[in-house]
Design a protein around this motif. Structure first.
Motif, PDB file in Angstrom:
ATOM      1  N   UNK A 101       5.557  -6.573  -6.834  1.00  0.00           N
ATOM      2  CA  UNK A 101       6.486  -6.834  -5.734  1.00  0.00           C
ATOM      3  C   UNK A 101       6.263  -5.840  -4.607  1.00  0.00           C
ATOM      4  N   UNK A 102       7.327  -5.145  -4.224  1.00  0.00           N
ATOM      5  CA  UNK A 102       7.241  -4.171  -3.141  1.00  0.00           C
ATOM      6  C   UNK A 102       7.070  -2.741  -3.645  1.00  0.00           C
ATOM      7  N   UNK A 103       7.056  -2.586  -4.970  1.00  0.00           N
ATOM      8  CA  UNK A 103       7.028  -1.232  -5.539  1.00  0.00           C
ATOM      9  C   UNK A 103       5.600  -0.710  -5.648  1.00  0.00           C
ATOM     10  N   UNK A 104       5.433   0.551  -5.307  1.00  0.00           N
ATOM     11  CA  UNK A 104       4.138   1.208  -5.481  1.00  0.00           C
ATOM     12  C   UNK A 104       3.158   0.921  -4.355  1.00  0.00           C
ATOM     13  N   UNK A 105       1.960   1.456  -4.531  1.00  0.00           N
ATOM     14  CA  UNK A 105       0.928   1.303  -3.517  1.00  0.00           C
ATOM     15  C   UNK A 105       0.345  -0.108  -3.533  1.00  0.00           C
ATOM     16  N   UNK A 106      -0.076  -0.560  -2.340  1.00  0.00           N
ATOM     17  CA  UNK A 106      -0.718  -1.861  -2.172  1.00  0.00           C
ATOM     18  C   UNK A 106      -2.212  -1.658  -1.895  1.00  0.00           C
ATOM     19  N   UNK A 107      -2.965  -2.728  -2.083  1.00  0.00           N
ATOM     20  CA  UNK A 107      -4.313  -2.833  -1.508  1.00  0.00           C
ATOM     21  C   UNK A 107      -4.274  -4.010  -0.526  1.00  0.00           C
ATOM     22  N   UNK A 108      -3.418  -3.877   0.456  1.00  0.00           N
ATOM     23  CA  UNK A 108      -3.105  -4.970   1.377  1.00  0.00           C
ATOM     24  C   UNK A 108      -4.239  -5.242   2.353  1.00  0.00           C
ATOM     25  N   UNK A 109      -4.340  -6.502   2.772  1.00  0.00           N
ATOM     26  CA  UNK A 109      -5.344  -6.924   3.745  1.00  0.00           C
ATOM     27  C   UNK A 109      -4.638  -7.424   5.002  1.00  0.00           C
ATOM     28  N   UNK A 110      -4.861  -6.741   6.104  1.00  0.00           N
ATOM     29  CA  UNK A 110      -4.347  -7.162   7.412  1.00  0.00           C
ATOM     30  C   UNK A 110      -5.385  -8.045   8.098  1.00  0.00           C
ATOM     31  N   UNK A 111      -4.907  -8.942   8.973  1.00  0.00           N
ATOM     32  CA  UNK A 111      -5.847  -9.811   9.683  1.00  0.00           C
ATOM     33  C   UNK A 111      -5.299 -10.206  11.055  1.00  0.00           C
ATOM     34  N   UNK A 112      -6.232 -10.500  11.961  1.00  0.00           N
ATOM     35  CA  UNK A 112      -5.905 -10.910  13.317  1.00  0.00           C
ATOM     36  C   UNK A 112      -5.509 -12.390  13.305  1.00  0.00           C
ATOM     37  N   UNK A 113      -4.228 -12.707  13.548  1.00  0.00           N
ATOM     38  CA  UNK A 113      -3.781 -14.102  13.450  1.00  0.00           C
ATOM     39  C   UNK A 113      -4.292 -14.984  14.583  1.00  0.00           C
ATOM     40  N   UNK A 114      -4.802 -14.380  15.641  1.00  0.00           N
ATOM     41  CA  UNK A 114      -5.354 -15.172  16.739  1.00  0.00           C
ATOM     42  C   UNK A 114      -6.751 -15.700  16.405  1.00  0.00           C
ATOM     43  N   UNK A 115      -7.393 -15.093  15.410  1.00  0.00           N
ATOM     44  CA  UNK A 115      -8.741 -15.508  15.032  1.00  0.00           C
ATOM     45  C   UNK A 115      -8.816 -16.157  13.660  1.00  0.00           C
ATOM     46  N   UNK A 116      -7.819 -15.880  12.808  1.00  0.00           N
ATOM     47  CA  UNK A 116      -7.941 -16.247  11.397  1.00  0.00           C
ATOM     48  C   UNK A 116      -6.672 -16.867  10.847  1.00  0.00           C
TER      49      UNK A 116
END
Length: 285
Positions: free
Chosen positions: A99-114
């Motif tokens: 869930x929201x607990x602990x560290x993430x390995x999150x992936x951010x992305x440009x919504x205008x391109x992807x």
């Protein structure tokens, strides 16, 4: 004096050159992709607190025009701050409970391109489908993957990891697991980027396992432009010490061309935005 017919021809030629080349290059839709261990919000990092680093880290991402950023160590509130600062969504879950607990390995992305077609997270363990700690690892570790489609309809995968800092067996087995998962998930043989904080240098078996068990290559070694930056990615917030050893890597499948590779050492007033340098590649396919 130049005849008027030649002057007109020259102007037409210049107009053609000026306008045709940008169109040609824009069709390529190259992507800037980075892996970035942003350092968790540790209240003991006196002199390098997240509240002071965050604006510089966000501006660094903006300046280098990163389209996809595979992050490591981010806590939920850090990721939300980056999301608001960039205007980029992210995918991923916390490694503690999913869930929201602990560290993430999150992936951010440009919504205008992807746009995201599919995504999930699995644990780097013998039981990847549920929150768990694997082999000799000290902590829960995860891999977050995303299937993207760009504006031209090109589809590809991102696999973003953070390997354990203690367990050597866990790191080697994690490489085997991720490569196996890539083969299982990528049934269409689409382009794949596999990146993150591997916590190992290239001479380590966990790094070599990626090369020996797949056709993926280290983007640093196949870049069309020689890599820039220090030959090390962990700085430990230490301005006085030259980093040694690359432990953050970006691997790519054969159907991806790496145009540029760089270890980005931007600083603000002799301070770094994180204790790791981001590694960025410009790719095309």
């Amino acid at each position: 004096m130049i005849p008027s017919s030649i002057r007109v021809y020259s102007l037409v030629a210049l107009f053609f050159i000026a306008y045709s080349f940008p169109v040609t290059f824009s069709l390529a839709q190259n992507m800037n992709i980075a892996t970035y261990n942003i350092r968790f919000d540790n209240p003991n990092d006196i002199g390098n607190l997240w509240k002071d680093r965050a604006p510089h880290l966000i501006n660094q991402i903006k300046f280098h025009k990163m389209d996809i950023i595979g992050t490591q160590e981010g806590m939920y509130h850090q990721l939300e701050e980056i999301k608001n600062g960039l205007g980029y969504p992210y995918v991923g879950v916390g490694r503690d409970k999913g869930g929201k607990e602990g560290e993430f390995s999150a992936v951010f992305y440009n919504p205008e391109k992807l746009k995201v077609l599919d995504q999930s997270t699995f644990w780097l363990s013998e039981t990847p489908d549920k929150p768990s700690k694997g082999w000799d690892a000290a902590l829960n570790r995860v891999c977050t993957w995303v299937k993207f489609e760009n504006k031209e309809g090109k589809k590809f995968y991102i696999f973003n990891i953070h390997y354990d800092h203690i367990g050597q067996k866990a790191r080697e087995e994690s490489s085997k697991l991720v490569i196996s998962k890539i083969k299982e998930i990528n049934t269409e043989n689409l382009p794949v980027v596999f990146m993150g904080d591997f916590n190992v240098m290239p001479d380590n078996p966990a790094y070599q396992t990626v090369l020996n068990n797949s056709d993926m290559k280290d983007s640093r070694l196949i870049s069309k432009t020689p890599s820039i930056g220090n030959q090390g990615t962990f700085n430990g917030f230490n301005w006085e010490k030259l980093p040694e050893g690359i432990i953050d890597h970006i691997f790519v499948s054969p159907n991806i061309t790496v145009l540029r590779h760089g270890i980005l050492t931007d600083n603000y007033g002799m301070k770094y935005p994180s204790d790791h340098f981001p590694v960025m590649v410009e790719v095309s396919w």
